[in-house]
Design a protein around this motif. Structure first.
Motif, PDB file in Angstrom:
ATOM      1  N   TYR A 174       0.836  -1.203   0.000  1.00  0.00           N
ATOM      2  CA  TYR A 174       0.000   0.000   0.000  1.00  0.00           C
ATOM      3  C   TYR A 174       0.874   1.257   0.000  1.00  0.00           C
ATOM      4  CZ  TYR A 174      -4.455  -2.379   0.730  1.00  0.00           C
ATOM      5  OH  TYR A 174      -5.588  -3.132   0.561  1.00  0.00           O
ATOM      6  N   ALA A 175       1.927   1.254   0.799  1.00  0.00           N
ATOM      7  CA  ALA A 175       2.820   2.422   0.847  1.00  0.00           C
ATOM      8  C   ALA A 175       3.503   2.637  -0.491  1.00  0.00           C
ATOM      9  CB  ALA A 175       3.856   2.233   1.949  1.00  0.00           C
ATOM     10  N   ALA A 176       3.915   1.530  -1.142  1.00  0.00           N
ATOM     11  CA  ALA A 176       4.546   1.667  -2.456  1.00  0.00           C
ATOM     12  C   ALA A 176       3.566   2.241  -3.475  1.00  0.00           C
ATOM     13  CB  ALA A 176       5.083   0.308  -2.918  1.00  0.00           C
ATOM     14  N   GLY A 177       2.318   1.788  -3.411  1.00  0.00           N
ATOM     15  CA  GLY A 177       1.311   2.336  -4.325  1.00  0.00           C
ATOM     16  C   GLY A 177       1.083   3.824  -4.099  1.00  0.00           C
ATOM     17  N   ARG A 178       0.981   4.207  -2.818  1.00  0.00           N
ATOM     18  CA  ARG A 178       0.779   5.629  -2.533  1.00  0.00           C
ATOM     19  C   ARG A 178       1.999   6.446  -2.965  1.00  0.00           C
ATOM     20  NH1 ARG A 178      -0.934   3.267   2.503  1.00  0.00           N
ATOM     21  NH2 ARG A 178      -3.220   3.134   2.602  1.00  0.00           N
ATOM     22  N   ARG A 179       3.187   5.867  -2.752  1.00  0.00           N
ATOM     23  CA  ARG A 179       4.398   6.585  -3.142  1.00  0.00           C
ATOM     24  C   ARG A 179       4.449   6.765  -4.658  1.00  0.00           C
ATOM     25  NH1 ARG A 179       7.449   3.846  -0.417  1.00  0.00           N
ATOM     26  NH2 ARG A 179       8.129   2.289  -1.928  1.00  0.00           N
ATOM     27  N   ALA A 180       4.041   5.746  -5.389  1.00  0.00           N
ATOM     28  CA  ALA A 180       4.016   5.864  -6.845  1.00  0.00           C
ATOM     29  C   ALA A 180       3.040   6.939  -7.297  1.00  0.00           C
ATOM     30  CB  ALA A 180       3.663   4.516  -7.480  1.00  0.00           C
ATOM     31  N   VAL A 181       1.860   6.999  -6.646  1.00  0.00           N
ATOM     32  CA  VAL A 181       0.892   8.055  -6.978  1.00  0.00           C
ATOM     33  C   VAL A 181       1.455   9.430  -6.653  1.00  0.00           C
ATOM     34  CG1 VAL A 181      -1.377   8.999  -6.389  1.00  0.00           C
ATOM     35  CG2 VAL A 181      -1.098   6.542  -6.736  1.00  0.00           C
ATOM     36  N   ALA A 182       2.146   9.517  -5.487  1.00  0.00           N
ATOM     37  CA  ALA A 182       2.720  10.802  -5.093  1.00  0.00           C
ATOM     38  C   ALA A 182       3.798  11.249  -6.070  1.00  0.00           C
ATOM     39  CB  ALA A 182       3.289  10.716  -3.675  1.00  0.00           C
ATOM     40  N   ILE A 183       4.643  10.317  -6.518  1.00  0.00           N
ATOM     41  CA  ILE A 183       5.691  10.668  -7.481  1.00  0.00           C
ATOM     42  C   ILE A 183       5.084  11.107  -8.808  1.00  0.00           C
ATOM     43  CG2 ILE A 183       7.595   9.739  -8.837  1.00  0.00           C
ATOM     44  CD1 ILE A 183       8.297   7.973  -6.454  1.00  0.00           C
ATOM     45  N   GLU A 184       4.067  10.377  -9.246  1.00  0.00           N
ATOM     46  CA  GLU A 184       3.408  10.740 -10.494  1.00  0.00           C
ATOM     47  C   GLU A 184       2.741  12.117 -10.384  1.00  0.00           C
ATOM     48  OE1 GLU A 184       0.021   8.988 -13.567  1.00  0.00           O
ATOM     49  OE2 GLU A 184       0.452   7.982 -11.669  1.00  0.00           O
ATOM     50  N   THR A 185       2.098  12.358  -9.242  1.00  0.00           N
ATOM     51  CA  THR A 185       1.468  13.666  -9.035  1.00  0.00           C
ATOM     52  C   THR A 185       2.509  14.779  -9.002  1.00  0.00           C
ATOM     53  OG1 THR A 185      -0.314  12.619  -7.763  1.00  0.00           O
ATOM     54  CG2 THR A 185      -0.006  14.995  -7.485  1.00  0.00           C
ATOM     55  N   ALA A 186       3.640  14.513  -8.340  1.00  0.00           N
ATOM     56  CA  ALA A 186       4.692  15.534  -8.272  1.00  0.00           C
ATOM     57  C   ALA A 186       5.251  15.836  -9.656  1.00  0.00           C
ATOM     58  CB  ALA A 186       5.801  15.075  -7.328  1.00  0.00           C
ATOM     59  N   LEU A 187       5.453  14.788 -10.473  1.00  0.00           N
ATOM     60  CA  LEU A 187       5.961  15.010 -11.832  1.00  0.00           C
ATOM     61  C   LEU A 187       4.976  15.820 -12.671  1.00  0.00           C
ATOM     62  CD1 LEU A 187       7.550  11.521 -12.624  1.00  0.00           C
ATOM     63  CD2 LEU A 187       8.739  13.658 -12.073  1.00  0.00           C
TER      64      LEU A 187
END
Length: 557
Positions: A174-187
């Motif tokens: 779950y943390a990896a999924g949220r981190r991936a969403v956060a990275i995508e949002t930041a980009l």
């Protein structure tokens, strides 16, 4: 806030809203996606590892069972795996300490129901970010009785069911999924900020700078700088607006220049008229125009701070029989009071033991074309037989209405027709047959010295101490004036303005210019406007010789 900032703020708000919505949607998808993947992975792991663990357990190879359970516990993340019986006991586990506790103490109590009611297929579920998977297995068969042993046979053990349970923590997934969403949002946010920055530069070049330049030009133009222009090029809307403003400014500047030239010509003409002219405002009774001839006839000062009644109270006005003229009966107060044409054909003004017989007419003026009037125009001239100008009687069809521009035009045209013939006669025949010279100088000592020197030559000299007086003299006797000795530094109006006005009235006028050193003397000499120059300081003999040359005669020799 500028238009550029407003546009950027709206775009940032729009991008931010879309980005927040996308982030929320992506975050909401993480749970179902991770759960579905973990359940499929757990099911597959149980189907693959279950038979081997079951066989090793039935064979009594507990070390192999524990090793297989330890490998199974790593599926999907850190966790635990165990073999449970239907009574809640842990028979074997991935962690050996768990074999000495109950299923409830090991956190696997949820799997005992499956052990009690075995099903042929694995069961998986995700609860609180934790994968729970269980599959039934067969227990070890009972040992066969030894035939060599005597005695009664042992009763068979009660039947029991076993379950292979797996519990894995999915928090890392779950943390990896949220981190991936956060990275995508930041980009995406960084890309959006880059686009907004580039858009800001483009708007600054295409919108803010031209807009600021147009605004500065308008403010400068409104502040009085009629030469202010945008000078923008291009085909954008702002460039077209700037070009339209520049064209309008050019036309307005030309119109103002034409209006100013007309005003100057009109003012000079009124100043030079041999008829006295006064214009009085209706609202406060104060004059806003008085020409020199009016001040000369009535002997009043040029004081714009006093109303006309105060000024006229200083003048002794009488009837022809010597009785005093009441102020309210004078034409200007009467026209201000009634709004109708008023005149006095026999008005006597006593000045310095001398009586001037004047003819005065006053008529209301309407600048706006309304039914009421805004000011009163008064004309005055000497009424005796020796005066070359007479003020005629004016009749208006609607005397209660203020005169419009057409009425004033008819008055002026009638004045010019009356003035034309006498002026020509006077110009063509000087009083004593002498040549007339106009001397205009702001230096009183120089003016008196030049007057005496030229009069000693036998010339008739008209001495003007300022530009207004020079205009009066030239307006009265212009054609009879042979030479004009003009001080270029003259005041009110300036000598150069008087020079242009004289040449406009008489292009053949011979003008002798008096001046000090000027950097534009060569330009003036090349213009052909000046017949001769007298640079200061000069002697009276040089003045007389220059005037002789301008006259083309040998007078005084």
């Amino acid at each position: 806030m500028t238009l550029r900032n407003q546009l950027l703020f709206l775009l940032a708000l729009m991008f931010g809203s879309v980005l927040v919505a996308k982030t929320l949607i992506d975050v909401s998808r993480i749970g179902p996606e991770v759960a579905a993947g973990a359940r499929a992975e757990g099911r597959l792991a149980l189907l693959q590892a279950g038979p081997g663990i079951e066989q090793a357990y039935r064979d009594g190879r507990m070390s192999d069972v524990r090793a297989a359970l330890a490998r199974l516990a790593t599926v999907g993340g850190p966790g635990r795996a165990a073999i449970l019986d239907d009574r809640g006991g842990v028979l074997a586990a991935s962690e050996q300490p768990l074999e000495r506790v109950s299923a409830a103490a090991a956190g696997l109590a949820w799997a005992t129901d499956v052990a009690a009611m075995p099903t042929p297929e694995p069961s998986t579920d995700v609860v609180n970010e934790s994968l729970r998977a269980v599959v039934p297995i067969r227990p070890r068969p009972a040992a066969a009785p030894n035939p060599e042993l005597q005695g009664p046979a042992a009763p068979p053990p009660p039947s029991s069911s076993l379950a292979l349970a797996l519990q894995t923590d999915l928090g890392l997934r779950y943390a990896a999924g949220r981190r991936a969403v956060a990275i995508e949002t930041a980009l995406i946010a960084a890309l959006a900020l880059l686009m907004l920055w580039l858009l800001s530069i483009a708007l600054r070049l295409e919108l803010e700078r031209p807009s600021r330049r147009i605004l500065q030009t308008i403010e400068a133009f409104d502040g009085g700088d009629r030469a202010a222009r945008n000078g923008l090029r291009g085909r954008s809307e702002l460039a077209r607006i700037a070009k339209a403003f520049d064209g309008m400014a050019d036309r307005l500047r030309q119109s103002e220049q034409d209006l100013l030239d007309s005003q100057v010509r009109l003012d000079r003409t009124l100043q030079a008229l041999p008829i006295g002219v006064m214009v009085v405002r209706r609202d406060d009774g104060r004059p806003f125009f008085v020409n020199p001839r009016w001040r000369e006839l009535f002997g009043i000062p040029d004081d714009a701070s006093r109303d006309v009644l105060s000024l006229l109270s200083q003048v002794r006005c009488e009837h022809p029989d010597g009785s005093p003229f009441a102020i309210e009966e004078l034409p200007i107060p009467a026209a201000l009071r009634s709004g109708q044409v008023a005149e006095a054909r026999e008005l006597c003004v006593r000045r310095d033991d001398r009586i001037l017989a004047l003819s005065v007419v006053a008529l209301p003026l309407s600048f706006s074309g309304a039914e009421s009037f805004d000011a009163v125009l008064a004309l005055a001239a000497e009424a005796d037989a020796s005066s070359p100008v007479a003020v005629p009687t004016f009749r208006m069809e609607t005397p209660s209405r203020g005169a419009t521009s057409s009425d004033v035009a008819s008055v002026v045209a009638h004045m010019e027709s009356v003035m034309a013939a006498p002026a020509v006669e006077q110009a063509s025949a000087p009083p004593d047959g002498r040549d007339t010279v106009l001397v205009a100088s702001g230096n009183r000592a120089e003016l008196d010295s030049a007057t005496r020197a030229l009069e000693q030559l036998g010339l008739r000299v008209l001495a003007a101490a300022d530009g207004s007086e020079g205009m009066v003299y030239f307006g009265r006797e212009g054609p009879s004036i042979r030479v004009v000795v003009l001080d270029l530094a003259l005041a009110g109006p300036s000598g150069e303005m008087l020079l242009d006005e004289i040449l406009a009235l008489d292009p053949a006028a011979r003008i002798v210019a008096m001046c000090g050193y000027r950097s534009d003397l060569p330009l003036l000499a090349a213009s052909g406007k000046i017949a001769a120059f007298l640079t200061r300081p000069f002697r009276a003999e040089r003045l007389c010789e220059t005037v002789r040359q301008a006259l083309g005669t040998t007078i005084g020799v």
